[in-house]
Scaffold this active site. Sequence first.
Site, short mmCIF file in Angstrom:
data_model
loop_
_atom_site.label_atom_id
_atom_site.label_comp_id
_atom_site.label_asym_id
_atom_site.label_seq_id
_atom_site.Cartn_x
_atom_site.Cartn_y
_atom_site.Cartn_z
N GLY A 1 0.91 -1.20 0.03
CA GLY A 1 -0.09 0.04 -0.05
C GLY A 1 0.81 1.27 0.07
O GLY A 1 1.53 1.47 0.91
N HIS B 1 11.35 37.16 4.86
CA HIS B 1 12.29 36.77 3.95
C HIS B 1 13.52 36.12 4.83
O HIS B 1 13.83 37.12 5.76
CB HIS B 1 12.80 37.71 2.89
CG HIS B 1 13.84 37.38 2.11
ND1 HIS B 1 13.90 36.49 1.02
CD2 HIS B 1 15.34 37.73 2.14
CE1 HIS B 1 15.03 35.99 0.48
NE2 HIS B 1 15.95 36.90 1.12
P1 NAD Z 1 -4.59 4.77 2.07
O1 NAD Z 1 -5.88 4.83 1.47
O2 NAD Z 1 -4.05 6.14 2.18
O3 NAD Z 1 -3.61 4.02 1.22
C1 NAD Z 1 -3.81 2.58 0.70
C2 NAD Z 1 -3.03 2.45 -0.46
O4 NAD Z 1 -3.17 0.96 -0.47
C3 NAD Z 1 -3.69 3.04 -1.81
O5 NAD Z 1 -2.57 3.59 -2.37
C4 NAD Z 1 -4.22 1.69 -2.45
O6 NAD Z 1 -4.37 1.91 -3.82
C5 NAD Z 1 -3.23 0.78 -2.06
N1 NAD Z 1 -3.76 -0.74 -2.03
C6 NAD Z 1 -5.12 -0.95 -1.66
N2 NAD Z 1 -5.27 -2.38 -1.86
C7 NAD Z 1 -3.98 -2.91 -2.31
C8 NAD Z 1 -3.54 -3.94 -2.58
N3 NAD Z 1 -4.07 -5.14 -2.52
N4 NAD Z 1 -2.11 -4.32 -3.10
C9 NAD Z 1 -1.50 -3.09 -3.09
N5 NAD Z 1 -1.75 -1.83 -2.68
C10 NAD Z 1 -3.37 -1.57 -2.33
O7 NAD Z 1 -4.87 3.99 3.32
P2 NAD Z 1 -3.60 3.90 4.65
O8 NAD Z 1 -2.24 4.27 4.17
O9 NAD Z 1 -3.94 2.66 4.99
O10 NAD Z 1 -4.37 4.97 5.50
C11 NAD Z 1 -5.52 5.13 6.01
C12 NAD Z 1 -6.01 6.53 6.28
O11 NAD Z 1 -5.50 6.90 7.49
C13 NAD Z 1 -5.66 7.46 5.19
O12 NAD Z 1 -6.51 7.46 4.07
C14 NAD Z 1 -5.58 8.60 5.90
O13 NAD Z 1 -7.03 9.10 5.66
C15 NAD Z 1 -5.48 8.22 7.33
N6 NAD Z 1 -3.97 8.68 7.67
C16 NAD Z 1 -3.63 9.94 7.72
C17 NAD Z 1 -2.18 10.56 7.81
C18 NAD Z 1 -2.04 11.78 7.66
O14 NAD Z 1 -2.74 12.59 7.64
N7 NAD Z 1 -0.67 12.10 7.59
C19 NAD Z 1 -1.36 9.43 8.16
C20 NAD Z 1 -1.78 7.93 7.99
C21 NAD Z 1 -3.01 7.61 8.00
#
Ligand code: NAD
Length: 474
Positions: free
Chosen positions: A182, A446
């Site tokens: 992911g 700046h």
């Molecule tokens: P995410 O939705 O950000 O990313 C998940 C990723 O996994 C996506 O790019 C997706 O295409 C990919 N994916 C899905 N199934 C897959 C598979 N079978 N094989 C390979 N890739 C696959 O989800 P996350 O990283 O688990 O985070 C969850 C949520 O938590 C985020 O959407 C966000 O809302 C929140 N979060 C926010 C922050 C921040 O604000 N900095 C940090 C961490 C988490």
Amino acid sequence: MADKETQVVVIGGGPGGYAAAFMAADAGMQVTLVDPGENPGGVCLYRGCIPSKALLHAAKVIFDSREAEMIGLSFSGLKIDHNRLRKWKDDVVAKLTGGLGQLAKQKKIAYIRGEAFFEDNRTLRITTDDGQKSSLSFAHAVIATGSHPVRLPGTDIESEHLLDSTSALDLKTIPKTLLVVGGGYIGLELGTVYAALGTKVEVVEMTEDLLPGGDKDLVRVLKRRISETFEAIHLQTTVKGMQEEKNGIQVTLQGPEGEPRKQLFEKVLVAVGRRPNAGNIGLENTKVKTNQRGFIEVDEQRRTAEKHIFAIGDVAGEPMLAHKATHEGRTAAEVIAGRNVMFQPAAIPAVVFTDPEIAWAGLSEAEAKEIGIAFKVTRFPWGASARAATLGRNEGLTKLIIDTDTERLLGIGIVGPGAGEMIAEGVLALEMGANATDIGLTIHPHPTLTETIMEAADIFHGSATHYHAPKRKK
Ligand code: NAD
Ligand code: FAD
């Protein structure tokens, strides 16, 4: 008759729930907050935002010290005491969650350590951590139960080598190799931490790009840099199978071309998204509705189909971000207090705390195109920023989406160190309905990276001091 009654009960003590409880208490209501944690904090403080950012700070120190060689400073012999690092991270969490516990006491909130379940639309069954059950009737309820990680379909194995974000944050060991499944927020942030600590990190992302849905101009800059710090990035690739081995997990990867291939990783972190915690809290005993993706349906005041029950935060829809949860929580509490308010933000900022950071707010270029609005994109490359030069970080970019007719700012995207701090200016500009002239005439100090926002706005009118941009056609 219930065992106890309360004016407002908040279920879940994360940044949505505690903000709602604090606001309701400040408005003079009698509040009960229910959460299994020792103190309020939820996912964000105990196993999300805060521990990950503490570790990302350590990663930044490591990367900065390595880069310092370029300017003639070398700190040789980096030693990582990961037990001490873990303790420091845990202390940060304890300090902040302890502080929230104190605030709850000061605000005279009844904090119950336990789990709540709707017996009907006016009564909760509370099970405390020692297994005791009691009932609590309420006039108003706020559901703030958050979300949980999705498991990787078809590859479920029980293994100490398989991590989710919570166990990855525990930092029990620093593995030699790590596969991150992911390429979203969690995968890239925690991948950055482990890469800094010396792990060879590979990322598997099933779509065509990292951070799918993110602005391509920004993601390109991040990708270029993490291609150097990560061992490999595999796009359009999925995990077809996992097999537990003595020293790790044998993973079968399927890329866009060719046969599946097998590779052994000491640890595998699955970070493929999160789902709302709405399934096992007794909503079937109320009229509260969920949508097809499992999120609780709410109106602009965060009321559910039961007018006296509200839902906020991750359980009430995307984006699943702490600051969105907090603002929704405050809105719900104000509505309960009788104020006529709505949750109608002009923009909800998003920040990915990688190195470099990516941050955006408002409309992206792709969204503006989809809406069909007349807009212009201005880009200020950090190669032209004096501050970026002094930091040795010229790779960044500040990008504005500006309405061609009204000149109003529609969206902002930033990639570069500190983008997460800088984005707040863009959010304020969006909230205030600022236009390119407002931003360009606002004197920015700046040398700072914030000048890139001012100069990106100046580009709209065809004249930025530190960047030659062609004149705007009338
Ligand atoms: P995410 O939705 O950000 O990313 C998940 C990723 O996994 C996506 O790019 C997706 O295409 C990919 N994916 C899905 N199934 C897959 C598979 N079978 N094989 C390979 N890739 C696959 O989800 P996350 O990283 O688990 O985070 C969850 C949520 O938590 C985020 O959407 C966000 O809302 C929140 N979060 C926010 C922050 C921040 O604000 N900095 C940090 C961490 C988490
Ligand atoms: P949560 O924080 O999930 O809290 C919900 C609480 O409800 C939990 O304590 C849970 O135990 C409790 N609960 C659940 N069911 C019940 C029940 N039946 N009875 C009582 N209590 C219950 N977001 C950001 O904005 N910035 C970041 O940097 C960031 N980093 C993250 C890093 C990681 C690793 C993860 C996993 C998430 C991150 N997030 C980040 C997302 C952020 O954590 C969530 O958006 C935020 O926590 C949502 O807040 P919430 O109040 O909706 O729920």
